[in-house]
Design an enzyme around this catalytic site. Sequence first.
Site, PDB file in Angstrom:
ATOM      1  N   GLU A  82     -14.931 -15.913   5.612  1.00 34.09           N
ATOM      2  CA  GLU A  82     -14.325 -16.059   6.932  1.00 34.09           C
ATOM      3  C   GLU A  82     -15.404 -16.305   7.985  1.00 34.09           C
ATOM      4  OE1 GLU A  82     -13.083 -12.064   8.856  1.00 34.09           O
ATOM      5  OE2 GLU A  82     -12.594 -11.808   6.732  1.00 34.09           O
ATOM      6  N   CYS A 114     -10.707 -10.902   3.644  1.00 32.02           N
ATOM      7  CA  CYS A 114     -11.517 -10.324   2.566  1.00 32.02           C
ATOM      8  C   CYS A 114     -10.998 -10.661   1.171  1.00 32.02           C
ATOM      9  CB  CYS A 114     -11.589  -8.806   2.738  1.00 32.02           C
ATOM     10  SG  CYS A 114     -12.323  -8.280   4.304  1.00 32.02           S
ATOM     11  N   HIS A 240     -11.007  -3.492  -3.246  1.00 33.03           N
ATOM     12  CA  HIS A 240     -11.705  -3.970  -2.043  1.00 33.03           C
ATOM     13  C   HIS A 240     -12.210  -2.761  -1.259  1.00 33.03           C
ATOM     14  CE1 HIS A 240     -12.748  -5.803   1.679  1.00 33.03           C
ATOM     15  NE2 HIS A 240     -11.736  -5.248   2.322  1.00 33.03           N
TER      16      HIS A 240
END
Length: 415
Positions: A82, A114, A240
């Site tokens: 990103e 993410c 994550h």
Amino acid sequence: MKPVGIEDISAYLGLAYVEVDDLFRARGMDTSRMANLMMRRKTAALPCEDVVSCAVNAARPLLDRLGEGELETIELLVVGTESGIDLSKSAATWIHELLGLPRTCRLYEVKQACYAGVAALQLAVAQTAIASREDARALVIGCDVPRLIRGSTAEPSQGAGGVAVLVGSRTTLATAELGAAGYCGFDVTDVRRPTPSDHIWDPDLSLMSYVECLRTAYGDYVRRRPDTDFFDSFDHLVFHTPFPGAVRGAHRSLLRSLGRFAPQQVAEDFGRRLEDSVRYPAQVGNIYAGTTLLALLSLFDHAGTGPAATRRVGIFSYGSGCSSEFCSYLLNSPGPTGTSGVADALAARTRLDVDAYDEIADACDPLCAGVADFEGDLSLAEKLAPAVSPDRPLTMLEHIDDHERHYVQLGGGRP
């Protein structure tokens, strides 16, 4: 269909760091939050490091380990980030050129906060599985250099860096379970970045969305593979990791949704199946699209070989906005563990006090998407690079001139 998975993995996680407790005290934050955050250190990007340089430095060790002629087998370079630097041209094009990859190669960039790194990995696995060339490979890079939100609750966990994964049929580290995945996505405004300088974050909503996606994506995985048992089917778990405390909380919440478990049972399960994966993120911080891949690398380096010939790892990736996936890979055993060099590179980084960190952050602040001219400061990188990468040159951003980016190699004992 031929087996496809992870042949090799490496990372570039910066040259300098700041202690998170130093940052807490300097910012006047509530230090009682430290235990819940579970962060030790965070990488500080230098004013000559961007998403391209981090990606190249992450991928270079993989390419150097390939045999003669094997570079030509890479048919895809896909970058999850990103921190893109152009609205049309993907960062993969700069990276492709700097790495000297063959022209017979697909290049593109994936954006979904993410989740982008795991999205890129899954796309690469699918393409490689159907490639006409038996030895076809893909290079996947998840990388980000976040613009710091100084003084916010996000700052102590914002890191920088990249993780590169070589995908192919020589599945040295892990084999993808093709089709073994569950998904969850919906529109939510937990994080927005409408301009290069604006970062609008609702931390409570973001954590709630993360947990909701974990439950739903795992439930979708079970719907597709009904024989799955959360405890018996997965020897390891990788989530994550915006910060390790978020993983611990999400894991606890998922277990609550699956049954009644004593706090000691929950803690033991976290220690047994998840703790190895958060060791590197606790020293680096959130590198957004690269974070789940970094957690997977941390698992490879710390989990050991185990008693079984193969072990299953359940991988959950979440991207704000939002999209998520729960998938699984089979870890090969015995296999290389603790050999990525990441632990040594992390230990070789230079510690910054908060004043030095703030000075570097000020110098980095103008380096954002859309900047036309920028003069990179290479002085600190020239001093620090030899310790982190004594045998391999590192790529750094030298300057930007009328939107043209120019890179230079530092150190490594090679011209």
